[in-house]
Design a protein around this motif. Structure first.
Motif, PDB file in Angstrom:
ATOM      1  N   SER A 157      42.565  28.523  -8.432  1.00 59.13           N
ATOM      2  CA  SER A 157      41.791  29.599  -7.818  1.00 59.13           C
ATOM      3  C   SER A 157      41.074  29.089  -6.573  1.00 59.13           C
ATOM      4  O   SER A 157      40.177  28.237  -6.658  1.00 59.13           O
ATOM      5  N   LEU A 160      37.346  29.663  -6.763  1.00 57.94           N
ATOM      6  CA  LEU A 160      36.625  28.655  -7.533  1.00 57.94           C
ATOM      7  C   LEU A 160      36.445  27.389  -6.703  1.00 57.94           C
ATOM      8  O   LEU A 160      35.370  26.771  -6.707  1.00 57.94           O
ATOM      9  N   TYR A 208      32.368  23.700 -14.370  1.00 52.82           N
ATOM     10  CA  TYR A 208      33.013  25.007 -14.519  1.00 52.82           C
ATOM     11  C   TYR A 208      32.096  25.990 -15.235  1.00 52.82           C
ATOM     12  O   TYR A 208      31.886  27.114 -14.775  1.00 52.82           O
ATOM     13  N   PHE A 214      33.671  30.941 -12.230  1.00 51.69           N
ATOM     14  CA  PHE A 214      34.279  30.652 -13.525  1.00 51.69           C
ATOM     15  C   PHE A 214      33.712  31.574 -14.591  1.00 51.69           C
ATOM     16  O   PHE A 214      34.449  32.095 -15.450  1.00 51.69           O
ATOM     17  N   GLU A 216      32.552  34.534 -14.156  1.00 46.83           N
ATOM     18  CA  GLU A 216      33.126  35.868 -13.938  1.00 46.83           C
ATOM     19  C   GLU A 216      34.517  35.962 -14.550  1.00 46.83           C
ATOM     20  O   GLU A 216      34.878  36.976 -15.164  1.00 46.83           O
ATOM     21  N   TYR A 217      35.312  34.882 -14.387  1.00 46.17           N
ATOM     22  CA  TYR A 217      36.639  34.867 -14.992  1.00 46.17           C
ATOM     23  C   TYR A 217      36.548  34.942 -16.518  1.00 46.17           C
ATOM     24  O   TYR A 217      37.380  35.582 -17.174  1.00 46.17           O
ATOM     25  N   TRP A 222      40.806  36.166 -15.677  1.00 44.94           N
ATOM     26  CA  TRP A 222      41.336  35.562 -14.457  1.00 44.94           C
ATOM     27  C   TRP A 222      42.680  36.209 -14.194  1.00 44.94           C
ATOM     28  O   TRP A 222      43.557  36.247 -15.055  1.00 44.94           O
ATOM     29  N   GLU A 223      42.858  36.755 -12.996  1.00 41.19           N
ATOM     30  CA  GLU A 223      44.023  37.588 -12.723  1.00 41.19           C
ATOM     31  C   GLU A 223      45.344  36.864 -12.941  1.00 41.19           C
ATOM     32  O   GLU A 223      46.347  37.486 -13.290  1.00 41.19           O
ATOM     33  N   ASP A 225      45.849  34.642 -15.241  1.00 38.61           N
ATOM     34  CA  ASP A 225      45.923  34.216 -16.644  1.00 38.61           C
ATOM     35  C   ASP A 225      46.469  35.363 -17.487  1.00 38.61           C
ATOM     36  O   ASP A 225      45.729  36.149 -18.073  1.00 38.61           O
ATOM     37  N   LEU A 263      40.379  28.361 -20.741  1.00 45.27           N
ATOM     38  CA  LEU A 263      40.528  28.738 -19.344  1.00 45.27           C
ATOM     39  C   LEU A 263      40.557  27.507 -18.448  1.00 45.27           C
ATOM     40  O   LEU A 263      41.355  27.429 -17.504  1.00 45.27           O
ATOM     41  N   ILE A 267      43.416  26.418 -15.512  1.00 45.65           N
ATOM     42  CA  ILE A 267      43.069  26.659 -14.107  1.00 45.65           C
ATOM     43  C   ILE A 267      42.811  25.395 -13.306  1.00 45.65           C
ATOM     44  O   ILE A 267      42.879  25.415 -12.077  1.00 45.65           O
TER      45      ILE A 267
END
Length: 423
Positions: A157, A160, A208, A214, A216-217, A222-223, A225, A263, A267
């Motif tokens: 990301s 990130l 993280y 992070f 927010e994900y 996470w788009e 994921d 996550l 990522i």
């Protein structure tokens, strides 16, 4: 407290010894390592001390240093010496920074804070790990006005990545160290044998979990994921125990702890990273960008051409490619490829003061110290790290002065003997 001169320190040690008091931190690198092993859990020891596959690169790092011999010069006025320098706006009393090492919270819960406090006490710059157990903000508060850098792993990301960079700027970091030799984990046999990855257990992911992007994900997804784990742990008492401990490390929020660890593993690496991204990173920060993980002269030239302000010659302490060239073996040709004043640091294999001298004589501007300070941490927490730094500094000072070099410029001109290949 700042570093003491070697003469002052020797006198202090011998006087204490006369009273029957000796140091709890061993002076020999091998003894330091062995004492630390007894202090660490088997999982922490495997992660910190281990390397890739059969660990040939780790062995080569040390043999390569041993194949280099210093040729001392005599009868020079040695009444004073000064090995200080400034590197990317960072003041160095001697040419050493502490390397970023992840998951130190496997050793102690507040390990990164202990190392930060030790660096502040000694006036030694610290490169905060991207995989730390405490956030860069909490470490920066302890570091105060002592210089610090931030290591960056380029995750999948960009948002990130940018968040980490801006946080590093706000923390007063003086440089970004982009580590490029870990787009995926090496085949680390000791960790694989134990079936243990610290990040899955919640260690080393504080940068993280303290990051707003992070978080927010975690809350909204996470788009990228879009898949479920192909392999899931079987339900056993062992599984339950690890899940409960992970929840405790995530402030009692068991489900969030599990989500954060999962996550992170999806990522944090980015195999698609390429040279073109350096220009984007440079456009996003006012800090110098230093690329860590260079071993080939052509890559050193490419780093300079891409806009990187400096490089770190490193094989990741032998943790990524088994059978790779030793960092110190690569250094001289890389220096020819990117002549001074372009800045080069050396990482991997530094264990004593003479190693630092050899690295500087072959073209480095400074070095990174890795595992030895972690061994000191395991033995004596903050004071253990301080003592390891002090020992390395005093060893380097005496090596340089006894070799007839009273400043860094003289070390650059020092004569060394180099065997063709380490045996």
């Amino acid at each position: 407290m700042k570093s003491k001169s070697a003469f002052e320190r020797q006198r202090e040690i011998y006087i204490r010894g006369f009273s029957g008091k000796t140091s709890r931190i061993p002076f020999h690198a091998s003894a330091l390592r062995e004492k630390a092993r007894k202090k660490m859990s088997p999982n922490a020891w495997a992660y910190v001390d281990g390397g890739a596959s059969d660990e040939a690169t780790m062995t080569r790092n040390r043999k390569a240093f041993d194949a280099i011999a210093i040729i001392p010069r005599m009868m020079r006025d040695n009444s004073a010496a000064d090995y200080s320098s400034v590197l990317f706006g960072t003041s160095l009393s001697f040419p050493l920074l502490l390397a970023p090492i992840g998951a130190l919270d496997m050793i102690y819960p507040r390990a990164d804070l202990m190392v930060s406090a030790a660096c502040h006490a000694m006036g030694t710059p610290f490169i905060f790990s991207n995989q730390a157990g405490n956030s860069m903000e909490s470490c920066s508060r302890i570091m105060g006005n002592t210089d610090k850098w931030f290591q960056l792993y380029w995750s999948k990301s960009d948002d990130l990545v940018l968040s980490f960079v801006k946080r590093a700027e706000n923390c007063g970091c003086k440089a970004i160290v982009l580590t490029v030799d870990t787009p995926m984990l090496g085949w680390r046999a000791r960790d694989l044998t134990r079936g243990y990855l610290p990040f899955l257990h919640g260690f080393g992911i504080a940068q993280y979990t303290s990051d707003p992007v992070f978080q927010e994900y975690l809350q909204n997804g996470w788009e990228a994921d879009t898949h479920e784990d192909a392999v899931k742990p079987s339900f056993t008492l062992h599984t339950m125990w690890h899940v409960l401990k992970l929840g405790l490390r995530y402030k009692g929020r068991l489900r969030q702890g599990l989500k954060a660890a999962k996550l992170f593993t999806r990522i944090y690496t980015n195999p698609s990273l390429n040279w073109e991204r350096i220009a984007w990173l440079k456009s996003q920060t006012r800090l110098p960008v230093i690329i860590k993980g260079i071993l080939h002269p052509a890559d050193a030239r490419k780093a300079k051409e891409s806009g990187a302000d400096g490089i770190i010659v490193s094989n990741h302490g032998g943790r990524q490619v088994d059978g790779a060239i030793a960092s110190i073996e690569a250094l001289q040709e890389i220096r020819k490829a990117v002549p001074r004043p372009y800045k080069i640091l050396l990482d991997s294999g530094i264990r004593n003061g003479s190693d630092i001298f050899k690295a500087l004589a072959l073209g480095a501007d400074a070095v990174l110290l890795g595992r030895p300070y972690v061994y000191g941490l395991a033995i004596g927490k903050q004071k253990g790290v301080e003592e390891v730094i002090q020992n390395i500094w005093n060893d380097f000072e005496l090596t340089a002065r006894l070799s007839g070099c009273r400043n860094l410029d003289e070390i650059k001109e020092a004569e060394i003997y180099r065997a063709a290949k380490p045996e």
